[in-house]
Design an enzyme around this catalytic site. Structure first.
Site, PDB file in Angstrom:
ATOM      1  N   ASP A  95      34.087  29.649  55.386  1.00 32.46           N
ATOM      2  CA  ASP A  95      35.281  30.316  55.917  1.00 32.46           C
ATOM      3  C   ASP A  95      35.434  30.235  57.434  1.00 32.46           C
ATOM      4  OD1 ASP A  95      36.641  31.048  53.627  1.00 32.46           O
ATOM      5  OD2 ASP A  95      35.351  32.791  53.297  1.00 32.46           O
ATOM      6  N   ASP A 155      40.770  28.464  48.064  1.00 31.31           N
ATOM      7  CA  ASP A 155      40.988  29.086  49.375  1.00 31.31           C
ATOM      8  C   ASP A 155      40.665  28.129  50.526  1.00 31.31           C
ATOM      9  OD1 ASP A 155      40.026  30.627  47.201  1.00 31.31           O
ATOM     10  OD2 ASP A 155      39.672  32.379  48.450  1.00 31.31           O
ATOM     11  N   GLY A 213      36.285  24.670  35.700  1.00 32.35           N
ATOM     12  CA  GLY A 213      36.835  25.714  36.557  1.00 32.35           C
ATOM     13  C   GLY A 213      36.324  27.070  36.105  1.00 32.35           C
TER      14      GLY A 213
HETATM   15  N1  GLY Z   1      39.302  33.959  50.619  1.00 37.98           N
HETATM   16  C1  GLY Z   1      38.933  35.113  49.875  1.00 37.98           C
HETATM   17  C2  GLY Z   1      40.072  35.899  49.397  1.00 37.98           C
HETATM   18  O1  GLY Z   1      41.216  35.454  49.494  1.00 37.98           O
HETATM   19  O2  GLY Z   1      39.836  37.004  48.900  1.00 37.98           O
END
Ligand code: GLY
Length: 381
Positions: A95, A155, A213
């Site tokens: 992240d 994400d 997935g």
């Molecule tokens: N990237 C983690 C979330 O959207 O909760």
């Protein structure tokens, strides 16, 4: 749903700026927790994946108002992010874009802050350490040698702009190359034939081939987590801006169409798109993220500009009228009814931040308002 009016836009911006302003003395150089508790964000150290969003709000507020209080507060956050990446505090995950794009790329863009630039480049280097050549993806979570975590998640599309940016400012194409290869793997596996998405996707560590997935924060492996679908929509728009890959506009329309087809009447999704009515919690942050994706794509696809903008204005109309925090509410976020992680019998998350303000929800709401107010806004992403 009526699109947001210019008067509503101005009122919403004014409310948001006054909340962000009054939060500055509370958080100072600390961060906001990923989600509020009873509407109020606890203060936290700079050790969560979400810590970039609070400084991101400060930079957006500075752009909207040119009030130096926001500039000073945004600048004051930079050393904390420099320290985090230098000392490698909670950065063993993918992240880096969520963290360093709204906090440091923004600071560098606004003020030329050299510490912010170097910290964001260091964060891009850190993100490269998540690269798994076998399978060609950036591993989301866990140790790189953990065979049971050999996966990427949807994400990650929002982490890739940091890599494209790093290539631009350093002239080194390694970052962009990894971003393009990861995108290729993501497009191969994350999207189902109906354009819904898997949250997480496992590959075989021996062969690099796709396996299956699974979901962490969605309801079930075969459903579509609302925010995952929203990350897909915005992520595809950003990927198109950077790569001009001609496949992307159709994929964007597919992912967007699936999202829109699963919305309740007020256009704000339940936390998983398997729900279309009833009493499950909403995730308002997904609507803001999709609005940002629409407004980004509107700049890139001339013939659909009006349609994308109108849809974004409808999403924001609903959020501004029925979800925004108003003066006098017991909440110090900007938007109510976000959901971080909701436990289901079939998912693997820990329940947190259900029906609360969520820090990225506030950030992307303010980004969408900024995009609507300033058509020439230069994206941090
Ligand atoms: N990237 C983690 C979330 O959207 O909760």
């Amino acid at each position: 749903m009526q699109p947001i009016t210019s008067r509503e836009l101005d009122e919403a911006i004014s409310d948001a700026l006054s909340i962000v302003r009054s939060n500055i003395p509370i958080y100072r150089v600390f961060c906001q927790n990923h989600s509020s508790i009873g509407g109020i964000y606890p203060r936290c150290e700079n050790d969560q994946w979400t810590c970039g969003f609070w400084p991101g709000e400060l930079w957006l507020s500075w752009e909207l108002s040119h009030d130096p209080v926001f500039l000073e507060a945004g600048t004051a956050m930079v050393p904390s992010f420099a320290n985090r990446i230098e000392r490698k505090i909670c950065v063993d995950h993918h992240d880096m874009g969520f963290l360093y794009t709204p906090s440091c790329v923004s600071a560098w863009m606004m003020t030329g802050n050299e510490l912010a630039k170097q910290s964001a480049i260091a964060a891009a280097n850190q993100l490269l350490t998540r690269w798994q050549p076998k399978g060609q993806f950036l591993q989301a979570w866990g140790r790189m040698d953990a065979k049971d975590n050999y996966r990427f998640i949807i994400d990650c599309l929002l982490n890739l702009p940091l890599l494209y940016w790093a290539s631009e400012v350093t002239g080194d194409d390694r970052y962009g190359l990894v971003a393009r290869k990861h995108t290729h793997t993501c497009l191969t596996y994350s999207f189902r034939p109906d354009h819904s998405t898997y949250h997480t996707y496992f590959l075989d560590p021996r062969t690099g081939k796709g396996l299956r997935g699974e979901t962490c924060q969605g309801y079930r492996a075969d459903s579509s987590w609302a925010r995952g679908q929203a990350w897909a929509v915005y992520g595809l728009a950003l990927s198109f801006r950077y790569t001009h890959n001609p496949e992307l506009p159709a994929l964007f329309d597919g992912a967007l169409g699936y999202f829109l087809s699963r919305l309740p009447e007020d256009l704000v999704p339940y936390w998983d798109l398997i729900f279309q009515s009833g009493s499950e919690p909403r995730d308002s942050s997904s609507a803001s993220i999709v609005a940002c994706g629409l407004l980004e794509m509107a700049r890139l696809v001339e013939e659909k500009k009006e349609a994308y903008e109108e849809m974004a204005e409808k999403l924001m109309g609903s959020l501004v009228r029925s979800y925004r925090v108003r003066p006098g509410d017991t909440a110090n976020g900007l938007v109510l009814h976000g959901t971080y992680s909701k436990k289901s019998p079939y998912n693997s998350c820990t329940e947190e931040g259900v029906d609360e303000c969520v820090s990225w929800g506030d950030y992307f709401y303010l980004e969408a308002l900024t995009r609507l107010k300033k058509s020439d806004w230069r994206s941090y992403w």
